[in-house]
Design an enzyme around this catalytic site. Structure first.
Site, PDB file in Angstrom:
ATOM      1  N   ARG A  16      44.312   3.038  43.810  1.00  0.00           N
ATOM      2  CA  ARG A  16      43.126   3.110  44.658  1.00  0.00           C
ATOM      3  C   ARG A  16      42.679   4.548  44.929  1.00  0.00           C
ATOM      4  O   ARG A  16      41.532   4.793  45.271  1.00  0.00           O
ATOM      5  CB  ARG A  16      43.395   2.378  45.978  1.00  0.00           C
ATOM      6  CG  ARG A  16      42.138   1.939  46.685  1.00  0.00           C
ATOM      7  CD  ARG A  16      42.403   1.359  48.073  1.00  0.00           C
ATOM      8  NE  ARG A  16      43.412   0.349  48.142  1.00  0.00           N
ATOM      9  CZ  ARG A  16      44.524   0.443  48.863  1.00  0.00           C
ATOM     10  NH1 ARG A  16      44.784   1.527  49.575  1.00  0.00           N
ATOM     11  NH2 ARG A  16      45.403  -0.537  48.881  1.00  0.00           N
TER      12      ARG A  16
ATOM     13  N   TYR B   2      16.123   4.874  51.682  1.00  0.00           N
ATOM     14  CA  TYR B   2      16.452   3.696  50.869  1.00  0.00           C
ATOM     15  C   TYR B   2      16.774   2.506  51.797  1.00  0.00           C
ATOM     16  O   TYR B   2      17.580   2.650  52.732  1.00  0.00           O
ATOM     17  CB  TYR B   2      17.663   4.077  50.007  1.00  0.00           C
ATOM     18  CG  TYR B   2      18.222   3.009  49.113  1.00  0.00           C
ATOM     19  CD1 TYR B   2      17.473   2.463  48.076  1.00  0.00           C
ATOM     20  CD2 TYR B   2      19.540   2.570  49.274  1.00  0.00           C
ATOM     21  CE1 TYR B   2      18.009   1.492  47.244  1.00  0.00           C
ATOM     22  CE2 TYR B   2      20.085   1.608  48.441  1.00  0.00           C
ATOM     23  CZ  TYR B   2      19.309   1.070  47.430  1.00  0.00           C
ATOM     24  OH  TYR B   2      19.848   0.118  46.608  1.00  0.00           O
TER      25      TYR B   2
ATOM     26  N   ASP C 294      20.780  12.047  50.324  1.00  0.00           N
ATOM     27  CA  ASP C 294      20.803  11.150  49.167  1.00  0.00           C
ATOM     28  C   ASP C 294      19.969  11.829  48.080  1.00  0.00           C
ATOM     29  O   ASP C 294      18.750  11.906  48.170  1.00  0.00           O
ATOM     30  CB  ASP C 294      20.224   9.783  49.556  1.00  0.00           C
ATOM     31  CG  ASP C 294      20.355   8.744  48.442  1.00  0.00           C
ATOM     32  OD1 ASP C 294      20.322   9.143  47.254  1.00  0.00           O
ATOM     33  OD2 ASP C 294      20.464   7.543  48.746  1.00  0.00           O
TER      34      ASP C 294
ATOM     35  N   LYS D 194      22.309   4.967  38.725  1.00  0.00           N
ATOM     36  CA  LYS D 194      20.973   5.278  38.222  1.00  0.00           C
ATOM     37  C   LYS D 194      21.082   6.217  37.012  1.00  0.00           C
ATOM     38  O   LYS D 194      21.525   5.799  35.960  1.00  0.00           O
ATOM     39  CB  LYS D 194      20.121   5.853  39.358  1.00  0.00           C
ATOM     40  CG  LYS D 194      20.129   4.973  40.628  1.00  0.00           C
ATOM     41  CD  LYS D 194      19.343   3.691  40.442  1.00  0.00           C
ATOM     42  CE  LYS D 194      19.542   2.666  41.559  1.00  0.00           C
ATOM     43  NZ  LYS D 194      19.271   3.106  42.917  1.00  0.00           N
TER      44      LYS D 194
HETATM   45  C1  LIG Z   1      19.880   2.602  44.077  1.00  0.00           C
HETATM   46  C2  LIG Z   1      19.979   3.570  45.176  1.00  0.00           C
HETATM   47  C3  LIG Z   1      21.097   3.615  46.002  1.00  0.00           C
HETATM   48  C4  LIG Z   1      22.215   2.589  45.912  1.00  0.00           C
HETATM   49  O1  LIG Z   1      22.913   2.615  44.735  1.00  0.00           O
HETATM   50  P1  LIG Z   1      23.728   1.298  44.243  1.00  0.00           P
HETATM   51  O2  LIG Z   1      24.612   1.853  43.198  1.00  0.00           O
HETATM   52  O3  LIG Z   1      22.690   0.356  43.738  1.00  0.00           O
HETATM   53  O4  LIG Z   1      24.476   0.770  45.411  1.00  0.00           O
HETATM   54  C5  LIG Z   1      21.165   4.594  46.961  1.00  0.00           C
HETATM   55  N1  LIG Z   1      20.174   5.483  47.123  1.00  0.00           N
HETATM   56  C6  LIG Z   1      19.079   5.468  46.356  1.00  0.00           C
HETATM   57  C7  LIG Z   1      18.025   6.497  46.592  1.00  0.00           C
HETATM   58  C8  LIG Z   1      18.934   4.514  45.372  1.00  0.00           C
HETATM   59  O5  LIG Z   1      17.823   4.489  44.637  1.00  0.00           O
END
Ligand SMILES: *Cc1c(COP(=O)(O)O)cnc(C)c1O
Length: 390
Positions: A56, A109, A181, A206
């Protein structure tokens, strides 16, 4: 070394692995130790990046990926987790206790917003949402209990650019931690640690993964707060799996060339959309007329393929006629893969601190790596269906 070289080489050591170019995939729950002295020594360092102790906590595959992302973001170290959302949760819970106050950007988000008003609220953490354009004015919202200022630039769905350096300066004076973020820019097009950010989040799902087939998140921090974030990620108990980490580090190696094309195609489509009679406004900070353009130009090194468009008032059935039969633009939410996407969005109801009002419907586009002429032909045919269904 220049960035493109770091993209290719960080976190790799072929000669430590029989000359194999990519780090091997270690599947591990159990890590064994030869002696009592070794197990005691390992236990002391179990939270350290690069130390194997228990599955982990990560394996050498995990540590190789984390090293590469930290080098690209320009932070001290990274910790990878099972999704972008898990990265957000680890970052927030690392710094917030019952009774604390959080400042959260209003254009955040959606699932991050949900975490504040559902989970954090239950645990006695109060959230105030703030105007993404607030800049140094955030000083007026900081209370003695404020521990974290959370930023996301550009905003999800609406693409406002925040003045991160101005916010960070004020936040730090008040002793707050600044979390960002940074998913839109990826580690390549915004350097959070050069602009005062303490903790940077990537939904690696992403662009880092880049192929729409893995969920992963990664949190990168300064030296001062790394242990806190790593401990929070560990408490969450949701590490990234070895095959996923492997795919993420594999995706990372082509991030620079992919993003260049996403930016070029995205700008071409944004320009084309802006000239369409059906379009009220394109939300893309790299466009010279965009309200966030000056800040984007000052702080960012590029733009990705994700942006928004507001249509002139159009009946819902006409928008559906366009979207239902697109050939290349698929309808789906998780973006950052090589393929183009387009979804209807409704940012208004998400806002609490600011108003988001448009007369016409909103779309979010992710422009992929297809030929831009084919993408334009697909959109053009879509607008013909839209006009025919009015
Ligand atoms: C998609 C996204 C997330 C979350 O990511 P996941 O891997 O889908 O949980 C967080 N912040 C932004 C800006 C996003 O576009």
């Amino acid at each position: 070394m220049k960035q493109d070289t770091v993209v290719v080489s960080a976190g790799r050591d072929p000669h430590a692995n029989h000359g194999v170019v990519n780090p091997p995939v270690y599947h591990a729950s159990t890590i064994t130790f030869p002696t009592v002295a070794a197990i005691e020594e390992a236990a002391k360092h179990r939270y350290d990046s690069g130390q194997t102790f228990y599955g982990r906590y990560g394996t050498p595959t995990t540590f190789a990926f984390e090293e590469a992302v930290a080098a690209l973001e320009g932070g001290h170290r990274s910790v990878s987790v099972g999704s972008g959302k898990a990265a957000i949760v680890a970052a927030l819970t690392a710094f917030l206790d019952t009774g604390d106050h959080l400042l959260m950007v209003d254009s955040v988000y959606g699932p991050t917003r949900a975490f504040c008003h559902k989970f954090l609220k239950r645990y006695g953490v109060e959230t105030t949402f703030y105007d993404p354009l607030i800049g140094a004015g955030i000083a007026d919202l900081i209370r003695p209990q404020t521990k974290v200022v959370f930023t996301e630039s550009p905003g999800s769905q609406t693409f406002e650019i925040q003045d991160i350096p101005a916010i960070a300066e004020v936040a730090h004076k008040a002793g707050c931690t600044v979390i960002m973020d940074n998913t839109w820019a990826s580690p390549l097009y915004f350097k959070p640690f050069d602009h005062g950010v303490d903790v940077s989040i990537q939904a690696a799902t992403k662009y880092i993964v880049g192929h729409s087939d893995v969920m992963m998140g990664v949190v990168t921090t300064t030296d001062a707060v790394h242990d806190k974030v790593r401990a929070a990620a560990f408490e969450l108990g949701a590490p990234s799996g070895p095959d996923d980490v492997y795919l993420a580090q594999r995706g990372l190696r082509t991030l620079s060339v992919r993003l260049e094309r996403h930016m070029k195609n995205g700008m071409a489509i944004a320009d084309w959309l802006q000239a369409r009679p059906e379009v009220e406004r394109v939300l893309h900070p790299a466009l010279p007329g965009d309200p966030g353009h000056a800040l984007w130009k000052r702080d960012f090194l590029g733009a990705c393929g994700l942006f928004g468009a507001i249509l002139k008032p159009t009946p819902k059935k006409a928008v559906a006629a366009m979207l239902d039969d697109m050939n290349l633009f698929a309808m789906g939410y998780s973006w950052g893969g090589y393929e183009s996407l387009m979804v209807p969005t409704d940012p208004g109801p998400l806002r609490t601190a600011t108003k988001w009002q448009t007369d016409g419907p909103c779309l979010r586009l992710h422009v992929g790596l297809e030929d831009v002429e084919d993408l334009i032909a697909d959109l053009d045919a879509g607008f013909q269906r839209l006009n025919g269904a009015r």
